[in-house]
Each structure stands twice: as structure tokens, then as C-alpha cells.
Design a protein around this motif. Structure first.
Motif, mmCIF file in Angstrom:
data_model
loop_
_atom_site.group_PDB
_atom_site.id
_atom_site.type_symbol
_atom_site.label_atom_id
_atom_site.label_comp_id
_atom_site.label_asym_id
_atom_site.label_seq_id
_atom_site.Cartn_x
_atom_site.Cartn_y
_atom_site.Cartn_z
ATOM 1 N N ILE A 156 0.831 -1.206 0.000
ATOM 2 C CA ILE A 156 0.000 0.000 0.000
ATOM 3 C C ILE A 156 0.868 1.259 0.000
ATOM 4 C CG2 ILE A 156 -1.534 1.360 1.492
ATOM 5 C CD1 ILE A 156 -2.918 -1.330 2.201
ATOM 6 N N PHE A 157 1.945 1.247 0.781
ATOM 7 C CA PHE A 157 2.830 2.412 0.820
ATOM 8 C C PHE A 157 3.394 2.716 -0.573
ATOM 9 C CE2 PHE A 157 7.296 3.797 0.950
ATOM 10 C CZ PHE A 157 7.119 5.072 1.474
ATOM 11 N N PHE A 158 3.866 1.690 -1.255
ATOM 12 C CA PHE A 158 4.482 1.930 -2.566
ATOM 13 C C PHE A 158 3.453 2.271 -3.637
ATOM 14 C CE2 PHE A 158 7.897 -0.690 -0.597
ATOM 15 C CZ PHE A 158 8.889 0.273 -0.662
ATOM 16 N N LEU A 159 2.177 1.931 -3.388
ATOM 17 C CA LEU A 159 1.133 2.306 -4.344
ATOM 18 C C LEU A 159 0.644 3.735 -4.142
ATOM 19 C CD1 LEU A 159 -1.366 -0.666 -4.758
ATOM 20 C CD2 LEU A 159 0.268 0.208 -6.414
ATOM 21 N N SER A 165 6.185 5.515 -10.855
ATOM 22 C CA SER A 165 7.555 5.137 -10.522
ATOM 23 C C SER A 165 7.696 3.647 -10.740
ATOM 24 C CB SER A 165 7.876 5.494 -9.061
ATOM 25 O OG SER A 165 9.122 4.941 -8.681
ATOM 26 N N VAL A 166 8.522 3.273 -11.698
ATOM 27 C CA VAL A 166 8.649 1.863 -12.067
ATOM 28 C C VAL A 166 9.153 1.033 -10.897
ATOM 29 C CG1 VAL A 166 9.867 0.230 -13.563
ATOM 30 C CG2 VAL A 166 8.972 2.370 -14.510
ATOM 31 N N TRP A 167 10.117 1.559 -10.170
ATOM 32 C CA TRP A 167 10.668 0.752 -9.079
ATOM 33 C C TRP A 167 9.668 0.598 -7.930
ATOM 34 C CZ3 TRP A 167 11.576 2.285 -4.025
ATOM 35 C CH2 TRP A 167 11.527 3.645 -3.753
ATOM 36 N N GLU A 168 8.849 1.621 -7.690
ATOM 37 C CA GLU A 168 7.826 1.491 -6.658
ATOM 38 C C GLU A 168 6.730 0.522 -7.086
ATOM 39 O OE1 GLU A 168 7.742 5.391 -3.878
ATOM 40 O OE2 GLU A 168 6.604 5.541 -5.728
ATOM 41 N N ILE A 169 6.365 0.556 -8.337
ATOM 42 C CA ILE A 169 5.375 -0.403 -8.850
ATOM 43 C C ILE A 169 5.909 -1.829 -8.730
ATOM 44 C CG2 ILE A 169 4.241 -1.209 -10.963
ATOM 45 C CD1 ILE A 169 4.003 1.769 -11.765
ATOM 46 N N GLY A 170 7.186 -1.991 -9.052
ATOM 47 C CA GLY A 170 7.803 -3.311 -8.921
ATOM 48 C C GLY A 170 7.812 -3.792 -7.476
ATOM 49 N N LEU A 171 8.146 -2.892 -6.541
ATOM 50 C CA LEU A 171 8.161 -3.274 -5.130
ATOM 51 C C LEU A 171 6.753 -3.599 -4.625
ATOM 52 C CD1 LEU A 171 10.772 -0.793 -3.636
ATOM 53 C CD2 LEU A 171 10.986 -3.276 -3.800
ATOM 54 N N ALA A 172 5.757 -2.857 -5.115
ATOM 55 C CA ALA A 172 4.372 -3.163 -4.732
ATOM 56 C C ALA A 172 4.001 -4.567 -5.191
ATOM 57 C CB ALA A 172 3.419 -2.127 -5.331
ATOM 58 N N GLY A 173 4.370 -4.913 -6.425
ATOM 59 C CA GLY A 173 4.111 -6.259 -6.925
ATOM 60 C C GLY A 173 4.849 -7.321 -6.130
ATOM 61 N N LEU A 174 6.090 -7.009 -5.755
ATOM 62 C CA LEU A 174 6.891 -7.953 -4.978
ATOM 63 C C LEU A 174 6.264 -8.215 -3.610
ATOM 64 C CD1 LEU A 174 9.564 -9.572 -4.686
ATOM 65 C CD2 LEU A 174 10.562 -7.498 -3.703
#
Length: 657
Positions: A156-159, A165-174
Motif C-alpha cells: 500500500i505504501f508503494f502504491l 515510478s517503475v521501481w515502486e510499482i515493482g516493489l508493490a508487486g513484490l
């Protein structure tokens, strides 16, 4: 008043930050308190810690044939087992871990709300959790819900960022994927996340979220392939994947009778003893314990912002994601719990903890754009429904509410309970029989009728619902919003006030009771360590142990013993005598199941038997075996749980020479 408003306006940032920090402090202090005082009597906690210790230390791998039954995704065990390996096995390491990961979850959730709406909404989120006694209690123990909540909070934080932000989207998926690798029932969140990212940012970003999410899934499945299919076999129909039949256990626990059906209403509607009413009570309990999340969604849907009223398009799409995810997860978990797929209803209240964050964040995301008015028909229907719901919550208080009034009556009559119990002829069958046989109501019949009768109970419950739903909002308006905008009508006021009241009442019996657990006066961690020390002194290394204890926590204090591994699963993989089949012992052992005949064979092979006092004279009848001279008692420990009355002394036996 004007100076006070000016002070708040001038120091807005400092005050909101202070409230945010105070909320975190309250949570941490409550969590530490509960971690030290809630006895570890629930099977899940000991199971996650001990199996996690076995897996993380490399003694056994997950999903192994003839090994440890692995009924959840591997991270549920590895996350719980890591502190056991790093800091030494025991309840202390587990509970410290629970406090840390619970606080980290709240930190991620608060930062997500702050990133989206600022300090005030972050403080509101933190206090909503900190004041909810049932949630804090659950997150202070080593349960998979706390692990899932941690990963989803940081997703939720990264969303929450308003720019792509590609890296934040990636971390949200992770993080969404890691939550799914703790509990398989949370994997739909990853799918919904990928769909949301594609809708919000396009296919390129969606593929980033999907790739990051698939990484843990692919790695974990590659490491434990093909035996990890044992977990999937429980859910995937054989018609869709015929090869999975080889990994499906021939046995599964039956939670509901074969002829049970919710759809045959005529079978149970007039029968108050029918199992369906247990399910209905549990369903209402789940709504009580998680009121602010599901009711928050109801408010969001009714006050859903009109087109063009959203602050940003990002808010609109994020609100759709949070609301949709909550509703889908609610339906899925209602189906598996009320349908008897994973329990007989009882797991329903706790299942909310897997997705409550989405309900809270839906409120944060939409609140600034809510409709100010709802039409009169909606207002009337809504108020009637809210009165019924709150009344039902009061009904669920049951005899606790009535008993409290009885003690007030005793005080009014000027007698002591101790004196009543000593009175000749007092019947102690039930509390109400006891009162009627002990007190004379000849001169006070009206008091008994109006104070102890079911009619009075219902009247008080109705008054309580009336005050909460109708009077409380008006009081809030009078005290704090004397210049309430005319465009905000009464229905909106009722809904928002009740949501705020639900936050404040999070630790009251009205809402917290279904998830409230017993809290001991003493330090339960020290008690477990004392019992564990006694066991380790008497049980030699390398001994073959027959474990007839519900909890696996005491095993954490034994350095090197050999166990009959299916016993770690308590009753969940024990085949009742009514369902036993002759032979097939190899198949049973492969999937981690056992039965009475297998147990008798194990008893013949065992060096040491550890039995909990509460089962001492049950299935295996150790009491009779000791009296007949088959076994000798070599130790009786102090109870590892002194406050719930579960007869938790451990009795250590060895075969007689």
C-alpha cells in the motif's frame, strides 16, 4: 474559542505529528503488554514457530513426503522460523518478532496514508488500529495474519505515490506476491494489483508489477516442485489439472456435516439448535470485531464521489482498487469459512485481518471527495439498517450484559454474593436459577421483571442502538459542528459519526469481544521458559517422543528429540475412527496423516510420552495405563497456562521396565 482555533491552525503540523507519534506509542505499549500476557494456547502459533524452526534450520524441507505437513505457503513458516534460528528457539523470540512486525505493518500503513493525505489521516489510521483491542491482540502473536498484513501494508505504501515510478510499482508487486507466498488465499491481491496498474499506468508498468510479483512465486515453486502441488491439490479441481491427483491426500478434515446446506433455509430457520445459527452468530461476531473496515466500505460506496468531484484521477482509480479488492477478498473468505472449506465458521472473524487494510485505505482515499447529501429514501433505509445492526451487536453480548445487571441488582439489595452462595437451599445449576433461589423477589417483583427479564434486556439494547445511531451524531454536531454546512444532511452525518464511533469503541465489549482473548496477570513467556527448562532436563537428547499436547511451543525448548511428525498437526490430520481405513499406512504417512492404530504402533516404539493434563484420561487413556503399570510418571510440570483453565500441566511418562 477563536484563540484555540488560531493555535491549532498555527501549529497544525506539530499537533498532527504528535498525535501520529502518540498513536504509534500506544500501539507499541499495548502490543508489548499483550505479547507478555496472552497465553500461547492456539495451535497455529506454536505450529508456525516450531515448523518454521524445523524448516529454517534445515532439519526438514517443506512439502517433503513422509515429512512435516505443510498446509500453508512456505513463507508462513520461514518468516516465523527466522527469529527462532537467529535469537534462539522459544516463545520470547516469537513474541518479540510479533511486536516488531506488527509495528512495522502499522508504520507502513501510516506512511501510506500520510503519503496520500498527510499527517492527520495518517494519525487517524494509526489510532484506528491502536484502539482496536482485538487487532492488537492478534498482531501480538505469531499468526500468518500479521505476516500478510506486514507485506500488504508496504505494498500500500508503494502504491500511494501520485506519480508513476517503475521501481515502486515493482516493489508493490513484490510485496503483494510475498503476502501470497505466506497464505495462498491472498494471491488474488497480486492479480488485482496487476490489473489496477495496467488500468492506471498502462501495459508497460503492468508487466513490471507482474514480473516482480511472479519472481517469488516462480522461485518458491521451482525449489519445492513438484511436492508443492500438495497444497494446490486442495483447491484445484482434478478436471482442470488431472496430474494433480497424485498429490491430493485421500483424506481431508470434514468441518461441516455432509447434509448441511445454507440454501435449505426451511431445514434450519425454525430450529434454534441447528448448526446454521452457530454460523450466523460467528458471522455477526466477525462484523463486530472488524466493524470499521467493512462499515468503512459501506460508507465509501454510499458516499462515492460524483464524477468530476474527485481530487485527482489517481485517487479515483486507487479507490476502485482498494474497494474492489476488499469486496472480492470478503466474498472469498466468507465462502471458505462459512462454507466449511477451512474451518467450521470460527476462522471468519480472523480472516478479516488479511484484508482490513484495504477497507481503511478506501476511506482515506475517498473521504475528501465524498458526497455531502444522500436522498431521503436512502437515509431512512440506512438508519433502519444501522439500528438493526447495532441492536444485533448488543444481542451478541448475550448473558454478559444480563449478568452485569444482576450484580448491580445484588448491590441494590445490599447483600454479598459470598453470603448468597452460603445460603441454605441455594441452587447453583445456572446463574439465573441461583439468583432466583437465593433472593426473595416478593416485595421487589417489579425490579426483577424490569431489570433481569428478557424484555428489559431488549429494551436496553434498543435504547443503546437508538443512542448510538441517532443521538450520538446529533451530539457530535452540537458540540463540534455548530456551523455544520447546510448541504450535509442527517444521513451523511449519521454514517460518518458512526464510523468515528467505531474507531473509538474498538476496545469495548460491543466490538472487541469476538477477538478478545484471555490476558494473564503473569508473564506467560517466563512461564513457558520454566516449563521448557523442566522438560529439557528430564527428556534425553535423541529420545523418541510421543507428543500428546495441543501446542508445539514447549517443543521449542527441547534441543534434539525425534518426533512422530504428524502429531505436530494436532487433530487436523488425525483420522477419526469412524473414517479409518484398513492399511494404507504408507499413504497416510506420506501426506502426514495418522489414525488410532498407527498411534498404538508409535506408543510401542516410544521412549518418552508427553501428555497434556487435559487429555490425560481421553483418547489414549494414559491414566489407566499408568494405573495398570504400563508407564511410569517421571515428571509433572507446572501449567504453562495458568489463567484460562485449560489444565495445561505436562505429564511426562516412560514405559515401565
Amino acid at each position: 474559542m477563536a484563540k484555540l482555533k488560531q493555535f491549532f491552525k498555527k501549529n497544525n503540523g506539530i499537533i498532527s505529528f504528535f498525535l501520529l507519534a502518540a498513536g504509534f506509542l500506544v500501539y507499541i505499549l499495548r502490543s508489548i503488554h499483550y505479547a507478555q500476557t496472552i497465553p500461547s494456547t492456539v495451535w497455529d502459533e506454536g505450529m508456525y514457530m516450531y515448523k518454521g524452526y524445523l524448516f529454517t534450520s534445515g532439519k526438514f524441507p517443506p512439502f517433503e513426503d513422509f515429512g512435516v505437513w505443510t498446509n500453508q505457503m512456505p513463507l508462513a513458516y520461514f518468516v516465523a522460523g527466522l527469529p527462532q534460528v537467529l535469537f534462539g528457539p522459544g516463545l520470547r523470540a516469537g513474541r518479540v518478532f510479533a511486536v516488531v512486525i506488527g509495528t512495522a505493518s502499522l508504520f507502513g500503513l501510516g506512511l501510506g496514508a500520510r503519503r496520500l493525505r498527510g499527517n492527520w489521516w495518517a494519525a487517524a489510521m494509526v489510532w484506528a488500529v491502536s484502539l482496536n483491542q482485538g487487532w492488537v491482540m492478534a498482531f501480538s502473536q505469531v499468526f500468518s495474519q500479521s505476516m500478510v498484513s506486514f507485506f500488504l501494508a508496504w505494498m500500500i505504501f508503494f502504491l500511494s505515490g501520485k506519480r508513476e515510478s517503475v521501481w515502486e510499482i515493482g516493489l508493490a508487486g513484490l510485496f503483494a506476491s510475498l503476502a501470497g507466498m505466506v497464505r495462498i488465499n491472498v494471491l488474488p491481491v497480486l492479480v488485482l494489483l496487476v490489473v489496477y496498474v495496467i488500468w492506471r499506468y498502462g501495459w508497460k508498468s503492468g508487466m513490471v508489477a507482474a514480473a516482480a510479483g511472479l519472481l517469488p512465486i516462480v522461485v518458491i515453486h521451482a525449489v519445492y516442485w513438484p511436492n508443492i502441488l500438495k497444497l494446490w491439490a486442495y483447491w484445484i479441481p482434478e478436471k482442470l489439472f488431472p496430474a494433480i491427483a497424485e498429490y491430493r491426500s485421500p483424506w481431508r478434515e470434514v468441518f461441516l456435516p455432509e447434509n448441511f446446506s445454507w440454501l435449505r433455509v426451511a431445514d434450519w430457520w425454525g430450529d434454534q439448535d441447528h448448526l446454521a445459527w452457530v454460523g450466523i452468530k460467528t458471522f455477526v461476531d466477525g462484523l463486530r470485531a472488524n466493524f470499521i473496515s467493512w462499515y468503512g466500505i459501506v460508507v465509501v460506496l454510499i458516499l462515492w464521489p460524483r464524477s468530476g468531484k474527485w481530487k485527482t484521477d489517481h485517487d479515483r482509480k486507487l479507490a476502485v482498487f482498494y474497494t474492489g479488492t476488499y469486496l472480492i477478498m470478503f466474498l472469498v473468505h466468507t465462502w471458505v469459512s462459512m462454507g466449511g472449506k477451512t474451518c467450521q465458521f470460527s476462522c471468519f472473524p480472523g480472516y478479516f485481518l488479511f484484508f482490513n487494510w484495504f477497507g481503511l485505505m478506501a476511506v482515506v482515499t475517498t473521504a475528501g471527495s465524498w458526497k455531502k447529501r444522500v436522498n431521503y429514501i436512502t437515509q431512512i433505509v440506512l438508519i433502519v439498517l444501522l439500528l438493526a445492526i447495532v441492536y444485533l451487536f448488543f444481542v451478541q453480548l448475550g448473558d454478559n450484559f444480563r449478568a452485569a445487571r444482576s450484580f448491580i441488582l445484588i448491590d441494590l439489595l445490599g447483600v454479598s454474593l459470598e453470603a448468597l452462595m452460603k445460603k441454605p437451599g441455594a441452587e447453583l445449576g445456572s446463574f439465573w436459577q441461583f439468583l432466583e433461589s437465593s433472593l426473595s423477589f416478593d416485595s421487589l417483583r417489579w425490579l426483577r421483571f424490569f431489570w433481569l427479564s428478557d424484555l428489559m434486556t431488549k429494551v436496553l439494547w434498543g435504547l443503546g442502538a437508538f443512542v448510538i445511531v441517532l443521538v450520538f451524531p446529533l451530539l457530535i454536531r452540537k458540540l463540534f459542528f455548530s456551523k455544520w454546512p447546510t448541504q450535509v444532511n442527517f444521513g451523511t452525518l449519521v454514517m460518518v459519526s458512526l464510523l468515528a464511533g467505531g474507531v473509538i469503541a474498538g476496545s469495548t465489549g460491543l466490538l472487541a469481544q469476538p477477538m478478545r482473548v484471555t490476558v494473564c496477570a503473569e508473564n506467560v513467556i517466563e512461564r513457558q521458559e520454566l516449563v521448557g527448562e523442566k522438560l529439557s532436563e528430564i527428556i534425553p537428547d535423541g529420545a523418541q517422543v510421543f507428543w500428546d499436547v495441543k501446542s508445539s511451543v514447549p517443543l521449542l525448548y527441547l534441543d534434539d528429540v525425534n518426533l512422530f511428525l504428524p502429531q505436530l498437526n494436532d487433530r487436523f490430520t488425525y483420522i477419526p475412527q469412524s473414517q479409518q481405513t484398513v492399511g494404507q499406512n504408507q499413504t497416510k504417512a506420506r501426506f502426514g496423516w495418522w489414525d488410532y492404530q498407527i498411534g498404538l504402533e508409535w506408543i510401542e516404539e516410544t521412549d518418552i510420552i508427553v501428555a497434556q493434563n487435559m487429555v490425560y484420561d481421553h483418547l489414549w487413556d494414559w491414566k489407566n495405563k499408568v494405573e495398570q503399570g504400563e508407564f511410569d510418571i517421571i515428571l509433572v510440570t507446572e501449567p504453562y497456562d495458568t489463567c484460562t483453565g485449560t489444565r495445561s500441566e505436562l505429564i511426562v511418562l516412560k514405559p515401565s521396565p
